[in-house]
Design a protein around this motif. Sequence first.
Motif, PDB file in Angstrom:
ATOM      1  N   ILE A  88      35.952  37.122  48.081  1.00 40.26           N
ATOM      2  CA  ILE A  88      35.385  37.368  46.759  1.00 40.26           C
ATOM      3  C   ILE A  88      33.995  37.961  46.945  1.00 40.26           C
ATOM      4  O   ILE A  88      33.177  37.425  47.694  1.00 40.26           O
ATOM      5  N   ARG A 143      46.992  50.297  43.334  1.00 39.34           N
ATOM      6  CA  ARG A 143      47.198  48.939  42.843  1.00 39.34           C
ATOM      7  C   ARG A 143      48.484  48.927  42.031  1.00 39.34           C
ATOM      8  O   ARG A 143      48.715  49.808  41.207  1.00 39.34           O
ATOM      9  N   TYR A 175      32.844  44.604  38.375  1.00 47.24           N
ATOM     10  CA  TYR A 175      33.644  43.516  38.932  1.00 47.24           C
ATOM     11  C   TYR A 175      32.737  42.300  39.072  1.00 47.24           C
ATOM     12  O   TYR A 175      31.619  42.434  39.582  1.00 47.24           O
ATOM     13  N   VAL A 231      35.308  38.727  41.965  1.00 46.62           N
ATOM     14  CA  VAL A 231      36.654  39.098  42.399  1.00 46.62           C
ATOM     15  C   VAL A 231      36.551  39.821  43.738  1.00 46.62           C
ATOM     16  O   VAL A 231      35.501  40.359  44.081  1.00 46.62           O
ATOM     17  N   PRO A 232      37.645  39.866  44.492  1.00 47.43           N
ATOM     18  CA  PRO A 232      37.648  40.698  45.699  1.00 47.43           C
ATOM     19  C   PRO A 232      37.570  42.173  45.301  1.00 47.43           C
ATOM     20  O   PRO A 232      37.806  42.522  44.143  1.00 47.43           O
ATOM     21  N   MET A 270      38.720  45.479  44.314  1.00 42.11           N
ATOM     22  CA  MET A 270      40.000  45.851  43.719  1.00 42.11           C
ATOM     23  C   MET A 270      39.834  47.163  42.973  1.00 42.11           C
ATOM     24  O   MET A 270      38.720  47.621  42.744  1.00 42.11           O
TER      25      MET A 270
END
Length: 162
Positions: free
Chosen positions: A4, A61, A126, A129-130, A132
């Motif tokens: 994260i 994604r 973001y 969160v990781p 992405m």
Amino acid sequence: MAMILPGRTTHEHDGALVVFLIGMRVNRLWRPDLYLPVFAAMPKMLAELSRDPGSGLLGFRTLLGAGGPTVVQYWSSVEKLYAYASAPESEHRPAWTAFNRRARNAPETVGIWHETYVVDRAESLYVAVPAMGLAAATTPVPVRPRSDRAAQRLGAEATRAA
């Protein structure tokens, strides 16, 4: 589990950016013999593209929705996207040929769609969160004081002031 990213992050990217959305819709649930091969073709294409740093695919994604899966892809240029789609040696060509053959024999069983966007500017945020989406496809960076608001990150404030 992916790491994260602490705090608020955004993405950093210079150069062209193309967002390509592609999806399928299952219209006849009782015909898995026709929609499962379509579903199984995309991971092979994404793996092929991911193995080739020069392909132009920056990242992707996969999203699952009520109508079926959607893959959001980020490309370095529309030319590289089109080159892959038309390359006779790519995984795409036999998958597209097979889809068209099945679609002629059982029309409206499974649908395919895509949308292509050539992006001049992009903004992202973001929190906790990781990496992405666009940040994973480009470079995640911390939000800085001069990029604290969405309009600043998009450059909209500079446009309004001009």
